[in-house]
Scaffold this motif. Structure first.
Motif, PDB file in Angstrom:
ATOM      1  N   VAL A  42       0.836  -1.201   0.000  1.00  0.00           N
ATOM      2  CA  VAL A  42       0.000   0.000   0.000  1.00  0.00           C
ATOM      3  C   VAL A  42       0.870   1.250   0.000  1.00  0.00           C
ATOM      4  N   SER A  43       1.932   1.240   0.783  1.00  0.00           N
ATOM      5  CA  SER A  43       2.838   2.392   0.829  1.00  0.00           C
ATOM      6  C   SER A  43       3.492   2.639  -0.517  1.00  0.00           C
ATOM      7  N   PHE A  44       3.895   1.580  -1.206  1.00  0.00           N
ATOM      8  CA  PHE A  44       4.507   1.738  -2.521  1.00  0.00           C
ATOM      9  C   PHE A  44       3.543   2.432  -3.478  1.00  0.00           C
ATOM     10  N   PHE A  45       2.289   1.998  -3.494  1.00  0.00           N
ATOM     11  CA  PHE A  45       1.334   2.612  -4.407  1.00  0.00           C
ATOM     12  C   PHE A  45       1.005   4.054  -4.018  1.00  0.00           C
ATOM     13  N   VAL A  46       1.027   4.359  -2.734  1.00  0.00           N
ATOM     14  CA  VAL A  46       0.845   5.757  -2.304  1.00  0.00           C
ATOM     15  C   VAL A  46       2.035   6.600  -2.771  1.00  0.00           C
ATOM     16  N   PHE A  47       3.247   6.090  -2.599  1.00  0.00           N
ATOM     17  CA  PHE A  47       4.433   6.809  -3.074  1.00  0.00           C
ATOM     18  C   PHE A  47       4.375   6.998  -4.589  1.00  0.00           C
ATOM     19  N   TRP A  48       3.957   5.958  -5.298  1.00  0.00           N
ATOM     20  CA  TRP A  48       3.880   6.021  -6.762  1.00  0.00           C
ATOM     21  C   TRP A  48       2.835   7.053  -7.194  1.00  0.00           C
ATOM     22  N   LEU A  49       1.691   7.077  -6.528  1.00  0.00           N
ATOM     23  CA  LEU A  49       0.645   8.038  -6.851  1.00  0.00           C
ATOM     24  C   LEU A  49       1.117   9.468  -6.615  1.00  0.00           C
ATOM     25  N   MET A  50       1.809   9.689  -5.514  1.00  0.00           N
ATOM     26  CA  MET A  50       2.315  11.043  -5.213  1.00  0.00           C
ATOM     27  C   MET A  50       3.355  11.477  -6.248  1.00  0.00           C
ATOM     28  N   ALA A  51       4.258  10.590  -6.607  1.00  0.00           N
ATOM     29  CA  ALA A  51       5.279  10.929  -7.595  1.00  0.00           C
ATOM     30  C   ALA A  51       4.661  11.115  -8.977  1.00  0.00           C
ATOM     31  N   ALA A  52       3.645  10.315  -9.307  1.00  0.00           N
ATOM     32  CA  ALA A  52       2.972  10.459 -10.600  1.00  0.00           C
ATOM     33  C   ALA A  52       2.224  11.783 -10.677  1.00  0.00           C
ATOM     34  N   ALA A  53       1.621  12.204  -9.577  1.00  0.00           N
ATOM     35  CA  ALA A  53       0.939  13.500  -9.554  1.00  0.00           C
ATOM     36  C   ALA A  53       1.937  14.632  -9.777  1.00  0.00           C
ATOM     37  N   SER A  54       3.096  14.513  -9.179  1.00  0.00           N
ATOM     38  CA  SER A  54       4.134  15.522  -9.376  1.00  0.00           C
ATOM     39  C   SER A  54       4.610  15.550 -10.831  1.00  0.00           C
ATOM     40  N   SER A  55       4.838  14.380 -11.403  1.00  0.00           N
ATOM     41  CA  SER A  55       5.268  14.307 -12.804  1.00  0.00           C
ATOM     42  C   SER A  55       4.183  14.819 -13.746  1.00  0.00           C
ATOM     43  N   ALA A  56       2.934  14.531 -13.431  1.00  0.00           N
ATOM     44  CA  ALA A  56       1.836  14.999 -14.273  1.00  0.00           C
ATOM     45  C   ALA A  56       1.723  16.520 -14.232  1.00  0.00           C
ATOM     46  N   CYS A  57       1.927  17.097 -13.057  1.00  0.00           N
ATOM     47  CA  CYS A  57       1.911  18.565 -12.954  1.00  0.00           C
ATOM     48  C   CYS A  57       3.048  19.173 -13.770  1.00  0.00           C
ATOM     49  N   THR A  58       4.215  18.576 -13.716  1.00  0.00           N
ATOM     50  CA  THR A  58       5.342  19.065 -14.500  1.00  0.00           C
ATOM     51  C   THR A  58       5.047  18.964 -15.993  1.00  0.00           C
ATOM     52  N   THR A  59       4.474  17.851 -16.420  1.00  0.00           N
ATOM     53  CA  THR A  59       4.122  17.679 -17.825  1.00  0.00           C
ATOM     54  C   THR A  59       3.074  18.696 -18.252  1.00  0.00           C
ATOM     55  N   LEU A  60       2.097  18.931 -17.410  1.00  0.00           N
ATOM     56  CA  LEU A  60       1.061  19.912 -17.715  1.00  0.00           C
ATOM     57  C   LEU A  60       1.649  21.311 -17.850  1.00  0.00           C
ATOM     58  N   LEU A  61       2.552  21.660 -16.965  1.00  0.00           N
ATOM     59  CA  LEU A  61       3.166  22.986 -17.019  1.00  0.00           C
ATOM     60  C   LEU A  61       4.126  23.133 -18.196  1.00  0.00           C
ATOM     61  N   ALA A  62       4.642  22.020 -18.701  1.00  0.00           N
ATOM     62  CA  ALA A  62       5.583  22.080 -19.815  1.00  0.00           C
ATOM     63  C   ALA A  62       4.890  22.144 -21.176  1.00  0.00           C
ATOM     64  N   LEU A  63       3.575  21.941 -21.204  1.00  0.00           N
ATOM     65  CA  LEU A  63       2.845  22.026 -22.474  1.00  0.00           C
ATOM     66  C   LEU A  63       2.882  23.449 -22.995  1.00  0.00           C
ATOM     67  N   PRO A  64       2.971  23.607 -24.302  1.00  0.00           N
ATOM     68  CA  PRO A  64       3.000  24.971 -24.853  1.00  0.00           C
ATOM     69  C   PRO A  64       1.653  25.669 -24.657  1.00  0.00           C
ATOM     70  N   SER A  65       1.718  26.932 -24.404  1.00  0.00           N
ATOM     71  CA  SER A  65       0.525  27.734 -24.214  1.00  0.00           C
ATOM     72  C   SER A  65      -0.107  28.059 -25.560  1.00  0.00           C
ATOM     73  N   ASP A  66      -1.407  28.323 -25.572  1.00  0.00           N
ATOM     74  CA  ASP A  66      -2.079  28.727 -26.807  1.00  0.00           C
ATOM     75  C   ASP A  66      -1.591  30.080 -27.276  1.00  0.00           C
ATOM     76  N   LYS A  67      -1.211  30.930 -26.340  1.00  0.00           N
ATOM     77  CA  LYS A  67      -0.762  32.289 -26.671  1.00  0.00           C
ATOM     78  C   LYS A  67       0.703  32.323 -27.080  1.00  0.00           C
ATOM     79  N   GLU A  68       1.427  31.220 -26.829  1.00  0.00           N
ATOM     80  CA  GLU A  68       2.847  31.161 -27.160  1.00  0.00           C
ATOM     81  C   GLU A  68       3.016  31.008 -28.666  1.00  0.00           C
ATOM     82  N   PRO A  69       3.866  31.825 -29.286  1.00  0.00           N
ATOM     83  CA  PRO A  69       4.040  31.708 -30.745  1.00  0.00           C
ATOM     84  C   PRO A  69       4.743  30.408 -31.116  1.00  0.00           C
ATOM     85  N   ALA A  70       4.353  29.860 -32.264  1.00  0.00           N
ATOM     86  CA  ALA A  70       4.959  28.608 -32.732  1.00  0.00           C
ATOM     87  C   ALA A  70       6.364  28.887 -33.245  1.00  0.00           C
ATOM     88  N   ARG A  71       7.249  27.946 -33.056  1.00  0.00           N
ATOM     89  CA  ARG A  71       8.633  28.087 -33.496  1.00  0.00           C
ATOM     90  C   ARG A  71       8.873  27.352 -34.766  1.00  0.00           C
TER      91      ARG A  71
END
Length: 80
Positions: A51-80
């Motif tokens: 149970v502890s392993f899956f709680v640790f995995w869920l917490m780390a996955a939430a952190s990684s998902a937030c990082t991935t979400l923040l790394a997505l390009p914005s709609d207002k950001e000009p294309a390169r």
């Protein structure tokens, strides 16, 4: 980046972090000798580890998902 690569990019690093957290935490703490609510659930030592392993995995996955979400390009950001 495809959706499958994005999911793999979230779950694999978080799995490795959960493995490391499991080793670090349970090298110092014996779950049977500490009160964590497992007595009420009648969980074995192995059950607490699982149970502890899956709680640790869920917490780390939430952190990684937030990082991935923040790394997505914005709609207002000009294309390169």
């Amino acid at each position: 980046m495809s959706a499958m690569r994005r999911v793999a990019g979230i779950l694999w690093p978080s799995f490795l972090v959960a493995c490391g957290m499991e080793v670090l935490v349970f090298a110092l703490v014996d779950p049977i000798h500490s009160y964590c609510g497992a007595d009420a659930l009648h969980m074995s030592r192995q059950g607490i580890y699982t149970v502890s392993f899956f709680v640790f995995w869920l917490m780390a996955a939430a952190s990684s998902a937030c990082t991935t979400l923040l790394a997505l390009p914005s709609d207002k950001e000009p294309a390169r």
